[in-house]
Structures are given as structure tokens and as C-alpha cells.
Scaffold this motif. Sequence first.
Motif, PDB file in Angstrom:
ATOM      1  N   ALA A 153       0.837  -1.199   0.000  1.00 59.91           N
ATOM      2  CA  ALA A 153       0.000   0.000   0.000  1.00 59.91           C
ATOM      3  C   ALA A 153       0.873   1.249   0.000  1.00 59.91           C
ATOM      4  O   ALA A 153       0.591   2.224  -0.719  1.00 59.91           O
ATOM      5  CB  ALA A 153      -0.928  -0.012   1.212  1.00 59.91           C
ATOM      6  N   CYS A 154       1.940   1.211   0.780  1.00 59.24           N
ATOM      7  CA  CYS A 154       2.876   2.350   0.809  1.00 59.24           C
ATOM      8  C   CYS A 154       3.525   2.582  -0.550  1.00 59.24           C
ATOM      9  O   CYS A 154       3.715   3.732  -0.968  1.00 59.24           O
ATOM     10  CB  CYS A 154       3.965   2.107   1.851  1.00 59.24           C
ATOM     11  N   GLU A 155       3.855   1.507  -1.227  1.00 63.68           N
ATOM     12  CA  GLU A 155       4.514   1.637  -2.538  1.00 63.68           C
ATOM     13  C   GLU A 155       3.625   2.375  -3.532  1.00 63.68           C
ATOM     14  O   GLU A 155       4.109   3.187  -4.330  1.00 63.68           O
ATOM     15  CB  GLU A 155       4.872   0.249  -3.066  1.00 63.68           C
ATOM     16  N   LEU A 156       2.333   2.120  -3.493  1.00 61.15           N
ATOM     17  CA  LEU A 156       1.416   2.834  -4.389  1.00 61.15           C
ATOM     18  C   LEU A 156       1.343   4.322  -4.054  1.00 61.15           C
ATOM     19  O   LEU A 156       1.067   5.154  -4.922  1.00 61.15           O
ATOM     20  CB  LEU A 156       0.024   2.215  -4.313  1.00 61.15           C
ATOM     21  N   MET A 157       1.600   4.655  -2.786  1.00 58.46           N
ATOM     22  CA  MET A 157       1.505   6.050  -2.345  1.00 58.46           C
ATOM     23  C   MET A 157       2.860   6.763  -2.360  1.00 58.46           C
ATOM     24  O   MET A 157       2.983   7.894  -1.891  1.00 58.46           O
ATOM     25  CB  MET A 157       0.923   6.085  -0.927  1.00 58.46           C
ATOM     26  N   TRP A 158       3.864   6.106  -2.881  1.00 54.54           N
ATOM     27  CA  TRP A 158       5.252   6.588  -2.871  1.00 54.54           C
ATOM     28  C   TRP A 158       5.376   8.064  -3.255  1.00 54.54           C
ATOM     29  O   TRP A 158       6.100   8.829  -2.621  1.00 54.54           O
ATOM     30  CB  TRP A 158       6.082   5.724  -3.825  1.00 54.54           C
ATOM     31  N   ASP A 159       4.658   8.480  -4.296  1.00 52.86           N
ATOM     32  CA  ASP A 159       4.838   9.821  -4.844  1.00 52.86           C
ATOM     33  C   ASP A 159       3.725  10.789  -4.425  1.00 52.86           C
ATOM     34  O   ASP A 159       3.555  11.848  -5.037  1.00 52.86           O
ATOM     35  CB  ASP A 159       4.923   9.770  -6.371  1.00 52.86           C
ATOM     36  N   TYR A 160       2.985  10.448  -3.376  1.00 51.62           N
ATOM     37  CA  TYR A 160       1.912  11.342  -2.917  1.00 51.62           C
ATOM     38  C   TYR A 160       2.453  12.245  -1.818  1.00 51.62           C
ATOM     39  O   TYR A 160       3.000  11.770  -0.818  1.00 51.62           O
ATOM     40  CB  TYR A 160       0.729  10.519  -2.412  1.00 51.62           C
ATOM     41  N   GLY A 161       2.281  13.534  -1.977  1.00 54.51           N
ATOM     42  CA  GLY A 161       2.916  14.507  -1.092  1.00 54.51           C
ATOM     43  C   GLY A 161       2.583  14.383   0.375  1.00 54.51           C
ATOM     44  O   GLY A 161       3.446  14.608   1.227  1.00 54.51           O
ATOM     45  N   ASP A 162       1.345  14.043   0.702  1.00 62.53           N
ATOM     46  CA  ASP A 162       0.945  13.980   2.108  1.00 62.53           C
ATOM     47  C   ASP A 162       1.201  12.625   2.753  1.00 62.53           C
ATOM     48  O   ASP A 162       0.852  12.410   3.916  1.00 62.53           O
ATOM     49  CB  ASP A 162      -0.544  14.329   2.245  1.00 62.53           C
ATOM     50  N   PHE A 163       1.808  11.709   2.018  1.00 65.92           N
ATOM     51  CA  PHE A 163       2.157  10.412   2.593  1.00 65.92           C
ATOM     52  C   PHE A 163       3.551  10.489   3.206  1.00 65.92           C
ATOM     53  O   PHE A 163       4.511  10.928   2.566  1.00 65.92           O
ATOM     54  CB  PHE A 163       2.118   9.337   1.506  1.00 65.92           C
ATOM     55  N   ASP A 164       3.666  10.056   4.460  1.00 67.15           N
ATOM     56  CA  ASP A 164       4.946  10.104   5.169  1.00 67.15           C
ATOM     57  C   ASP A 164       5.726   8.816   4.912  1.00 67.15           C
ATOM     58  O   ASP A 164       5.673   7.862   5.705  1.00 67.15           O
ATOM     59  CB  ASP A 164       4.702  10.297   6.666  1.00 67.15           C
ATOM     60  N   LEU A 165       6.440   8.794   3.813  1.00 68.63           N
ATOM     61  CA  LEU A 165       7.188   7.611   3.417  1.00 68.63           C
ATOM     62  C   LEU A 165       8.245   7.245   4.446  1.00 68.63           C
ATOM     63  O   LEU A 165       8.402   6.061   4.803  1.00 68.63           O
ATOM     64  CB  LEU A 165       7.846   7.840   2.050  1.00 68.63           C
ATOM     65  N   ALA A 166       8.962   8.223   4.943  1.00 67.69           N
ATOM     66  CA  ALA A 166      10.040   7.945   5.894  1.00 67.69           C
ATOM     67  C   ALA A 166       9.513   7.269   7.159  1.00 67.69           C
ATOM     68  O   ALA A 166      10.138   6.340   7.692  1.00 67.69           O
ATOM     69  CB  ALA A 166      10.767   9.235   6.255  1.00 67.69           C
ATOM     70  N   ALA A 167       8.354   7.708   7.636  1.00 67.95           N
ATOM     71  CA  ALA A 167       7.770   7.102   8.841  1.00 67.95           C
ATOM     72  C   ALA A 167       7.379   5.653   8.576  1.00 67.95           C
ATOM     73  O   ALA A 167       7.573   4.782   9.437  1.00 67.95           O
ATOM     74  CB  ALA A 167       6.561   7.908   9.302  1.00 67.95           C
ATOM     75  N   ALA A 168       6.826   5.389   7.402  1.00 67.09           N
ATOM     76  CA  ALA A 168       6.434   4.022   7.054  1.00 67.09           C
ATOM     77  C   ALA A 168       7.661   3.127   6.939  1.00 67.09           C
ATOM     78  O   ALA A 168       7.665   1.993   7.435  1.00 67.09           O
ATOM     79  CB  ALA A 168       5.654   4.020   5.745  1.00 67.09           C
ATOM     80  N   GLN A 169       8.698   3.628   6.311  1.00 63.88           N
ATOM     81  CA  GLN A 169       9.933   2.856   6.165  1.00 63.88           C
ATOM     82  C   GLN A 169      10.512   2.500   7.533  1.00 63.88           C
ATOM     83  O   GLN A 169      10.942   1.368   7.766  1.00 63.88           O
ATOM     84  CB  GLN A 169      10.954   3.653   5.350  1.00 63.88           C
ATOM     85  N   GLU A 170      10.521   3.465   8.436  1.00 65.36           N
ATOM     86  CA  GLU A 170      11.084   3.240   9.763  1.00 65.36           C
ATOM     87  C   GLU A 170      10.240   2.244  10.558  1.00 65.36           C
ATOM     88  O   GLU A 170      10.774   1.333  11.208  1.00 65.36           O
ATOM     89  CB  GLU A 170      11.189   4.561  10.520  1.00 65.36           C
ATOM     90  N   MET A 171       8.913   2.399  10.509  1.00 63.59           N
ATOM     91  CA  MET A 171       8.053   1.496  11.258  1.00 63.59           C
ATOM     92  C   MET A 171       8.197   0.062  10.762  1.00 63.59           C
ATOM     93  O   MET A 171       8.334  -0.882  11.549  1.00 63.59           O
ATOM     94  CB  MET A 171       6.593   1.954  11.152  1.00 63.59           C
ATOM     95  N   LEU A 172       8.193  -0.131   9.455  1.00 64.54           N
ATOM     96  CA  LEU A 172       8.318  -1.472   8.911  1.00 64.54           C
ATOM     97  C   LEU A 172       9.643  -2.118   9.298  1.00 64.54           C
ATOM     98  O   LEU A 172       9.709  -3.305   9.628  1.00 64.54           O
ATOM     99  CB  LEU A 172       8.168  -1.444   7.385  1.00 64.54           C
ATOM    100  N   ALA A 173      10.707  -1.322   9.273  1.00 70.07           N
ATOM    101  CA  ALA A 173      12.030  -1.851   9.616  1.00 70.07           C
ATOM    102  C   ALA A 173      12.160  -2.176  11.097  1.00 70.07           C
ATOM    103  O   ALA A 173      12.848  -3.129  11.480  1.00 70.07           O
ATOM    104  CB  ALA A 173      13.107  -0.858   9.198  1.00 70.07           C
ATOM    105  N   LYS A 174      11.481  -1.416  11.946  1.00 66.11           N
ATOM    106  CA  LYS A 174      11.630  -1.597  13.401  1.00 66.11           C
ATOM    107  C   LYS A 174      10.592  -2.542  14.002  1.00 66.11           C
ATOM    108  O   LYS A 174      10.885  -3.243  14.977  1.00 66.11           O
ATOM    109  CB  LYS A 174      11.545  -0.236  14.101  1.00 66.11           C
ATOM    110  N   VAL A 175       9.392  -2.560  13.445  1.00 64.68           N
ATOM    111  CA  VAL A 175       8.319  -3.362  14.033  1.00 64.68           C
ATOM    112  C   VAL A 175       8.171  -4.714  13.334  1.00 64.68           C
ATOM    113  O   VAL A 175       8.060  -5.761  13.984  1.00 64.68           O
ATOM    114  CB  VAL A 175       6.976  -2.601  14.009  1.00 64.68           C
ATOM    115  N   PHE A 176       8.171  -4.717  12.016  1.00 62.29           N
ATOM    116  CA  PHE A 176       7.909  -5.943  11.274  1.00 62.29           C
ATOM    117  C   PHE A 176       9.166  -6.752  10.976  1.00 62.29           C
ATOM    118  O   PHE A 176       9.199  -7.967  11.202  1.00 62.29           O
ATOM    119  CB  PHE A 176       7.164  -5.634   9.969  1.00 62.29           C
TER     120      PHE A 176
END
Length: 418
Positions: free
Chosen positions: A175-198
Motif C-alpha cells: 500500500a505504501c509503494e502505491l503512495m510513494w509519490d503522494y505529497g501527504d504520505f509520510d514515506l520515511a515514517a512508514a519505512q522506519e516502522m516497517l524496519a523496526k516493528v515488522f
Amino acid sequence: MSRISPHQPSENDELSRRGLLRTAGGLGAALALGGSVAALAGNTASAAPSTWTHPGMLHNAGDINRAKVRVAAGTDPWLSGWNKLTANSHSASTWTNRATATIVRGGTGQNYGLLYNDIAAAYQNALRWKVGGTEANAACAARILNAWSATLTSVTGNADRFLASGLYGWQFANACELMWDYGDFDLAAAQEMLAKVFYPLNNSFLTNHNDACVTNYWANWDLCNMAAILAIGILNEDSAKYDQAVTYFKSGAGNGSLAHAVPYLYTDSAGYAVGQWQESGRDQGHTVMGMGQMGAICEMAWNQGDDLYSYDSRRFMKAAQYVAKYNLGNDVPYTTYTWGTGQSCAQLSQTAISSASRGQVRPVWAMLHFHYNRRINLDDKYISSMYYSIAPEGGGGDYGPDSGGYDQLGFGTLMYAK
């Protein structure tokens, strides 16, 4: 009915899709070969891509553009697939997320339905934005993903927590990948959460298998965690994670690696190569689930330039043909399957294929049919028959309220028809 002994391929058995494209001079040469590049290429390169492709998980830019053009023109089957999407309540731009700090799957306090429903909503809203261009859907998807990225700190429960880490890890990343280029999507936060939690859970499972015998867990447990590591690797442009997943697919010790997931190969009475799936003696719902999990791994790797679909002489295609054939009501060969269980590796055996949940419908077949039959022009008799018997494919929310109906993101008719 003949049985072919399983074998382990060498790294030199087949060319890599990426390497073949480079050798042939890139995209132009691939097109000149009439789409047969993937049919010739089976092995993957040993390294992650030098240049990452975004969007490049379950869907690439070409998939999205084709769906957009065909839906706008009102052409089937894309329009029928689109209508399945817009009719699903998860795709509404008014969806309200229920982000929470701790997700529990297995044992006391289970609440994981909050996560898989919200992931389905984020993915479906993202698809509506990409294909239909509606800003409200993009804003909704971003709200859902941002809320979970900012809130989720742990995934826990009994052993089933590893199913949650795998399934929802790769789905959230998609889902994040589809939103990669959307301005209001916080990509960095998603990347960090996935790396730390999952990722720590994904890695722990593939490395230690919950301190059990390496063959104790069914193929899907490995597969979903492998898919999560691959997806996180792509989203985070993390070569080590990408390589970890691809290496495990080829040679991992657990039941999700290809040779273990498809332990026996045969030629059926009609001359088709088929392969027994590891969970076939368990029940058919989980075998069909396996088609979706391994299919997702292969599709994500394909969109980064690696052809796992064809690895080991298209061993996965043979399994998909087998699973489809049986679930269409036909007979298939079966060899007694024996594996080690628990911490002591005590052996159990299944002597016959299971008819439990035979014919269960899940949205996994479009991805496989349109790859094998349309991309690389192969006769996929049983896969295609299964796909057309259930088309058009929906997604989470269309296949019942339980978690099994959300094990796949779906909407393959809309996104893969060619």
C-alpha cells in the motif's frame, strides 16, 4: 503418470532476467524478443537491483497505466475489475482508520482485524487514486498509512504473531509503494516502522522458526515472512533485505523455499508438468493461500528485474497447475509427505491429498494466469481455467469477514489483465 525426482538447481542452470535484459541491450531488445525473455530466464541475479523501480512491488507503472486507460475507455475485463473495487466498502474515501500501538494475533486480546481491514482500505483507496485519479481516495490512503506508521510499536501474540508480521508486513509495504509519490504520505515514517516493528519478527522467524524444528511450520509461514522482507527491502531500498528474501526463496532451510514448498514433480496424463504443494495433504484453503503468497514474492521480484516465476525450470508454475487442477475437481498424483515437527523433529506423515475446503475461492489466480499465459505465452491450462471460473477478482472484504479473506490484496483482473 510419471514422477520426476526433485532436484536443487545450480546458480548457472538459468540466466537471470535482469542479466539477460542487460546483455540484450535493455527494454528494446526485450521487446524485440516478443516477450519471450522471461520464458528463457529462470534464475535471479544474486544482488539487489542497482536502480530501484517505483512503483515496483505488485504493480508497476505499466500495470497502472493500462488499468487507467482501459477503465476510462469502459473496456472489459478491466471495467468489471474496477466495478469490484468501487463496490467494496473498504475502498470508500470515508474509511476511518483504527490505528493502535499493539497488534495481537494468537492468544488473549486478539485485535489484528483492525490492521488487516485498514491495510485493505489503504490499498484499495490507493488503487482508486492511481487508476481513477480521485484525490479523496489518495488522502484517505495516506491518512491510514500515516496513522499506523506513527502509532504501531509492536506485533505480538502466540506463534501466530509471525503470521501477522509476514502477511501484514508485505501488504502494508505494498500500500505504501502505491503512495510513494503522494505529497501527504509520510514515506520515511512508514519505512522506519516497517524496519523496526515488522522486520525483526520476519527475520527471527526465518532464522529460528520460533525455536521449533525447521520443518515444523507450513510453507505459508515462511512465505509471508519472506514476502515481507522482500517488500520492506524494496520500499526501503535496502539491498541486504532484498537479497535475504531472494536467497531464502532459492535455498532456505524451511518449507517456504521453492524446492521444499514443491517437493515432488510429475507429468500428468495430459502431458502437463505439475508439482505437489507442501500443504496439499493439509487442506486446500492453505494450498490456494500459498499460490497467493509465493505469487506475490515472484511478482514483486519481477518488477525489480528478477524472474523467480521461472526459477528451477518453472517449479512454481508446476505447483500452481497442480493446485488449480485439483481444486477444479480433477485428480492429481500424491506422494506421501513426511516432515519433522515440534522441537524434537518427531516425524508425521500425510498419505493422501486433503479434500478439505476444496474449491475455495481466493483472488490469487489472475496474477499467475496473466504472467504465464500472457507475458511469456505458455499453456497454463489449469491455472487459466481456475482464473476464468472465478473472474473478476475482488479483494479484502469480498471473500468473507475472517482473516483468510484478507490474506491477498486481490483485484488481479483490474491490475493484471492483458
